[in-house]
Design an enzyme around this catalytic site. Structure first.
Site, PDB file in Angstrom:
ATOM      1  N   ALA A 153     -10.821  30.148  26.717  1.00 28.62           N
ATOM      2  CA  ALA A 153     -10.061  30.536  25.947  1.00 28.62           C
ATOM      3  C   ALA A 153     -10.463  32.129  25.663  1.00 28.62           C
ATOM      4  O   ALA A 153      -9.766  33.015  25.682  1.00 28.62           O
ATOM      5  CB  ALA A 153      -9.896  29.963  24.562  1.00 28.62           C
ATOM      6  N   ASP A 154     -11.795  32.186  25.490  1.00 29.19           N
ATOM      7  CA  ASP A 154     -12.199  33.638  25.430  1.00 29.19           C
ATOM      8  C   ASP A 154     -11.898  34.639  26.788  1.00 29.19           C
ATOM      9  O   ASP A 154     -11.548  35.718  26.562  1.00 29.19           O
ATOM     10  CB  ASP A 154     -13.787  33.756  25.366  1.00 29.19           C
ATOM     11  CG  ASP A 154     -14.217  33.409  23.859  1.00 29.19           C
ATOM     12  OD1 ASP A 154     -13.540  34.105  22.996  1.00 29.19           O
ATOM     13  OD2 ASP A 154     -15.150  32.560  23.762  1.00 29.19           O
ATOM     14  N   LEU A 155     -12.317  33.922  27.891  1.00 29.99           N
ATOM     15  CA  LEU A 155     -11.929  34.736  29.133  1.00 29.99           C
ATOM     16  C   LEU A 155     -10.482  35.016  29.494  1.00 29.99           C
ATOM     17  O   LEU A 155     -10.167  36.166  29.762  1.00 29.99           O
ATOM     18  CB  LEU A 155     -12.535  33.810  30.225  1.00 29.99           C
ATOM     19  CG  LEU A 155     -14.138  33.687  30.325  1.00 29.99           C
ATOM     20  CD1 LEU A 155     -14.580  32.641  31.287  1.00 29.99           C
ATOM     21  CD2 LEU A 155     -14.785  35.012  30.244  1.00 29.99           C
TER      22      LEU A 155
END
Length: 398
Positions: A170-172
């Site tokens: 999700a962050d990436l």
């Protein structure tokens, strides 16, 4: 390669982000030639600087996503610190932030305020759930967003619990989306002569990845579920156990199926009405998959991979992270890069995956030490005298 030959040469980015989504975005921009000034809290810096394990006293997590940047320590809670940031905004093209929604506004550093200082500023805000909607106030963490986006509900085996993706996806994905959005806003600015706000929600970015899984629901009303390594629409397209190792086999059409059967020395399976078409193989997967596991389990993985390669059938071995990091193929493509680091020594990092043949990016400089470039930035960008920098350092502003 000189920075001038890279596509974002001349673009200055103020990076107020920390942890992963924002730093991943700014690293992408820095690799492509942008001058990235990473603004960090004095004495503490990015949260990930304290996350183990460490190499030469530096956190490997931080080292993995913070190359191609300069580190400026700046106390944004101090009026002088905010004033310095405002001066830097006037001389910058992009500002990145991933504070909780509303934080920058409370500091007097929201988009509307900064756009009055620099109408050409591209302001990118990354948050967990966006700035509108009933859940806008929620804090965003990768694990939470993986859960809330539907991705965990379809990851794992049918008889097991939901499982997160093995990296902070999700962050990436949010970081990649932010880099995409910033680049598009800079392109639009070339035409309009004005900047704009770029808003990235981790939840939006992850929900967009549902693609055909969401399409199944929208089109049929059926709820996609966990299938382990199986594909809802293609068979065989999953993991199989050879005699000595696991391998993947991707047979997405009838032509590939015929070649797959020939490679397995079972050409009659291609003509079997239970398996002769894409739809028939999906319908009869419960009979076909165990049969394939039996056939493939009779020989070593390398032998099967050679057979499938010769037949033009997509197949692969499941490799460990260590094997990938030592891959001769990735090394030949400059995807494993060594950078000199003052504390961690020769530092190996993953390279730039976007290959522009005329104006390529480059993993050029190692991740910075905390505050390593504070004096350089303040003096070179703002023309601040050395004595003034010393005073700000003594009072804890930088």
């Amino acid at each position: 390669m000189p920075r001038a030959e890279r596509p974002l040469s001349g673009v200055r980015v103020l990076d107020l982000t920390r942890v992963l989504a924002g730093p991943f975005c700014s690293m992408i921009l820095g690799d492509m030639g942008a001058e990235v000034i990473k603004v960090e809290e004095p004495g503490k810096g990015d949260d990930t600087r304290s996350w183990p394990p460490f190499l030469g006293g530096e956190a490997t997590y931080f080292l993995s996503v913070n190359r191609s940047k300069q580190s400026l320590t700046l106390n944004l809670k101090a009026p002088e610190g905010r004033a310095i940031l405002q001066r830097l905004v006037r001389k910058s093209d992009v500002l990145l932030e991933n504070f909780r929604t509303g934080t920058m506004e409370r500091l007097g550093l929201g988009y509307k305020s900064l756009a009055r200082l620099n109408s050409k500023l591209v302001y990118c805000a990354i948050s967990g759930f966006g700035e509108s909607g009933p859940e806008a106030s929620r804090a965003g963490y990768d694990l939470v967003v993986q859960a809330e986006s539907g991705i965990m509900d379809i990851t794992g085996f049918e008889d097991g619990p939901p499982v997160k993706v093995g990296t902070s996806i999700a962050d990436l994905v949010a970081g990649m989306s932010a880099a995409h959005g910033v680049t598009l806003a800079l392109l639009a600015r070339h035409r309009t002569r004005r900047g704009q706000k770029v808003e990235i929600s981790m939840q939006d970015a992850m929900a967009a990845l549902l693609t055909y899984q969401a399409g199944i629901y929208f089109g049929t009303g059926a709820k996609p579920g966990r299938r382990g390594n199986a594909h809802p629409s293609i068979v065989p397209y999953e993991v199989f156990k050879a005699a000595d190792a696991y391998l993947t086999l991707g047979v997405a059409n009838n032509s590939l199926w015929e070649r797959c059967c020939a490679a397995m020395e079972r050409p009659e399976l291609a003509k079997d009405p239970r398996y002769a078409t894409e739809a028939a193989r999906v319908q009869n997967r419960d009979a076909l998959v165990p049969l394939l596991n039996e056939l493939l389990g009779a020989r070593p993985a390398d032998e099967w991979l050679k057979r499938f390669e010769a037949a033009g059938v997509p197949a692969g071995r499941i490799r460990t992270v260590a094997e990938v990091c030592e891959s001769a193929h990735l090394q030949a493509r400059a995807m494993i890069v060594t950078l000199p680091h003052p504390k961690a020594g020769p530092l190996r990092v993953l390279g730039v995956p976007v290959r522009l043949h005329a104006t390529p990016g480059k993993a050029a400089t190692p991740p910075p030490l905390l505050g390593q470039h504070t004096e350089r930035v303040l003096r070179a960008v703002l023309g601040m005298p050395r004595a003034e920098v010393a005073r700000l350092r003594a009072t804890g502003v930088v």
